[in-house]
Design an enzyme around this catalytic site. Structure first.
Site, PDB file in Angstrom:
ATOM      1  N   GLY A   1       2.533  -0.800 -24.795  1.00  0.00           N
ATOM      2  CA  GLY A   1       1.059  -1.102 -25.643  1.00  0.00           C
ATOM      3  C   GLY A   1      -0.030  -0.962 -24.629  1.00  0.00           C
ATOM      4  O   GLY A   1      -0.907  -1.600 -24.068  1.00  0.00           O
TER       5      GLY A   1
ATOM      6  N   LEU B   1       8.330   1.970 -17.429  1.00  0.00           N
ATOM      7  CA  LEU B   1       7.850   2.301 -18.733  1.00  0.00           C
ATOM      8  C   LEU B   1       7.023   0.973 -18.995  1.00  0.00           C
ATOM      9  O   LEU B   1       7.501  -0.217 -19.035  1.00  0.00           O
ATOM     10  CB  LEU B   1       9.243   2.341 -19.696  1.00  0.00           C
ATOM     11  CG  LEU B   1       8.744   2.687 -21.181  1.00  0.00           C
ATOM     12  CD1 LEU B   1       9.922   3.466 -21.843  1.00  0.00           C
ATOM     13  CD2 LEU B   1       8.846   1.411 -22.047  1.00  0.00           C
TER      14      LEU B   1
ATOM     15  N   TYR C   1       0.830 -17.458 -32.851  1.00  0.00           N
ATOM     16  CA  TYR C   1       0.892 -16.776 -31.752  1.00  0.00           C
ATOM     17  C   TYR C   1       1.369 -17.459 -30.284  1.00  0.00           C
ATOM     18  O   TYR C   1       2.346 -16.974 -29.882  1.00  0.00           O
ATOM     19  CB  TYR C   1      -0.677 -16.399 -31.448  1.00  0.00           C
ATOM     20  CG  TYR C   1      -1.109 -15.657 -29.996  1.00  0.00           C
ATOM     21  CD1 TYR C   1      -0.469 -14.368 -30.135  1.00  0.00           C
ATOM     22  CD2 TYR C   1      -1.604 -16.288 -29.062  1.00  0.00           C
ATOM     23  CE1 TYR C   1      -0.895 -13.473 -28.880  1.00  0.00           C
ATOM     24  CE2 TYR C   1      -1.510 -15.584 -27.787  1.00  0.00           C
ATOM     25  CZ  TYR C   1      -1.460 -14.287 -27.843  1.00  0.00           C
ATOM     26  OH  TYR C   1      -1.656 -13.562 -26.594  1.00  0.00           O
TER      27      TYR C   1
ATOM     28  N   SER D   1      -5.083   0.508 -24.925  1.00  0.00           N
ATOM     29  CA  SER D   1      -6.205  -0.010 -24.349  1.00  0.00           C
ATOM     30  C   SER D   1      -6.044  -1.282 -23.325  1.00  0.00           C
ATOM     31  O   SER D   1      -4.788  -1.602 -23.244  1.00  0.00           O
ATOM     32  CB  SER D   1      -7.039  -0.595 -25.570  1.00  0.00           C
ATOM     33  OG  SER D   1      -6.450  -1.517 -26.226  1.00  0.00           O
ATOM     34  N   GLY D   2      -7.022  -2.016 -22.789  1.00  0.00           N
ATOM     35  CA  GLY D   2      -6.807  -3.175 -22.273  1.00  0.00           C
ATOM     36  C   GLY D   2      -5.796  -3.268 -21.096  1.00  0.00           C
ATOM     37  O   GLY D   2      -5.910  -2.628 -20.159  1.00  0.00           O
ATOM     38  N   ILE D   3      -5.029  -4.402 -20.945  1.00  0.00           N
ATOM     39  CA  ILE D   3      -4.192  -4.687 -19.994  1.00  0.00           C
ATOM     40  C   ILE D   3      -3.327  -3.584 -19.707  1.00  0.00           C
ATOM     41  O   ILE D   3      -2.948  -2.959 -18.736  1.00  0.00           O
ATOM     42  CB  ILE D   3      -3.391  -5.893 -20.157  1.00  0.00           C
ATOM     43  CG1 ILE D   3      -4.455  -6.992 -20.213  1.00  0.00           C
ATOM     44  CG2 ILE D   3      -2.437  -6.240 -19.097  1.00  0.00           C
ATOM     45  CD1 ILE D   3      -3.954  -8.509 -20.462  1.00  0.00           C
ATOM     46  N   GLY D   4      -2.630  -3.176 -20.906  1.00  0.00           N
ATOM     47  CA  GLY D   4      -1.781  -2.125 -20.956  1.00  0.00           C
ATOM     48  C   GLY D   4      -2.134  -0.682 -20.105  1.00  0.00           C
ATOM     49  O   GLY D   4      -1.462  -0.139 -19.419  1.00  0.00           O
TER      50      GLY D   4
END
Length: 279
Positions: free
Chosen positions: A10, A7, A151, A13-16
């Site tokens: 996120g 599982l 962050y 998009s992108g890395i996920g």
């Protein structure tokens, strides 16, 4: 029911997204989750182009009921959970004098407490399977960076949480790894949703150093950023390697940058030390 199940949070998009495609290509039953199901078109299109099948589900890491529903639904439909990849997160730029404590809390909620919630829900099932717990952090989880206080604090917290957890769940058969990208050419930066000129206008005494920071960062993302596909290679290494290290950087630049602070690049010396505390 025989394929291993992962599982991933996120994945819009992108890395996920790229990690979900790569995991499915590697033969894993892949549950690709995202906060807003209306943003799943890019994920579906990528899966179609790659010729792979994804189980796409809603999961908002800040909503405990959503986390539980996604984990329990995965168990009900696939019978097992062999890996969790914590990837969901949100960027943030600011400095504390110019923002509220509530702003910082929101950053921590998504980037830290969301990881904690998903991890807690998954761990009983990862123990049962002798599985993997993988979290995408950042070089900002090792080296604090200007105007990234909230962050980086969240990513530092994630790294400390996972480094502390690793020897404990390792005794029960769960392997823990963190993946540390540097600059990545994804929608992550765009999704911060900042207008630079508005940001500078509101910065007051901090305007000049903020302009310098933003210019430097834009240059780095334009000239030295990895692609999401490149980062996903490291994520899948953590998923599939026989004995993955605790800490994996995604590029030589990331290794050099974190190396200014970490002599123990892969985390083995720290974990050998703390594992000995357990007898």
């Amino acid at each position: 029911m025989s394929a291993k199940v992962v599982l991933i949070t996120g994945t819009s998009s992108g890395i996920g997204l790229e990690s979900a495609i790569a995991a499915a290509r590697a033969g894993w039953t892949t549950v690709a989750t995202l906060r807003d199901p209306n943003r799943a078109d890019a994920l579906r299109d990528a899966a179609d182009r790659a010729g792979v099948t994804l189980d796409i589900r809603q999961l908002d890491v800040t909503d405990p009921a959503s986390v539980s529903a996604a984990i329990e639904g995965t168990l009900a439909d696939h019978g097992r959970l062999d890996a969790l990849i914590n990837n969901a997160g949100a960027g943030h730029v600011g400095t504390i004098e110019n923002e509220s404590v509530e702003d910082v809390r929101r950053v921590m909620e998504v980037n830290f407490f969301g990881v904690v919630a998903a991890t807690k829900a998954a761990l009983p099932h990862l123990r049962a399977s002798g599985g993997r717990l993988i979290t995408v952090t950042s070089v900002g989880g090792v080296v604090g960076q200007p105007f990234n206080e909230a962050y980086c604090a969240a990513k530092f917290a994630v790294e400390g949480f996972m480094e502390s957890l690793a020897p404990v769940v390792g005794r029960l058969g769960v392997t823990v790894s963190v993946v540390e990208p540097g600059a990545v050419a994804t929608e992550f930066v765009t999704n911060i949703g900042l207008d630079p000129e508005q940001l500078f206008a509101a910065a007051g005494e901090y305007a000049e150093p903020l302009r310098n920071y933003v210019a430097r960062t834009q240059g780095q993302f334009a000239n030295a950023a990895q692609t999401p596909e490149q980062v996903a290679v490291t994520v899948i290494d953590a998923l599939t390697a026989e004995r993955p290290p605790f800490r994996l950087q995604t590029s030589e630049w990331a290794r050099t940058f974190t190396g200014t602070k970490l002599a123990d690049h892969d985390g083995s010396a720290v974990l050998t030390l703390t594992d000995a505390y357990l007898g």
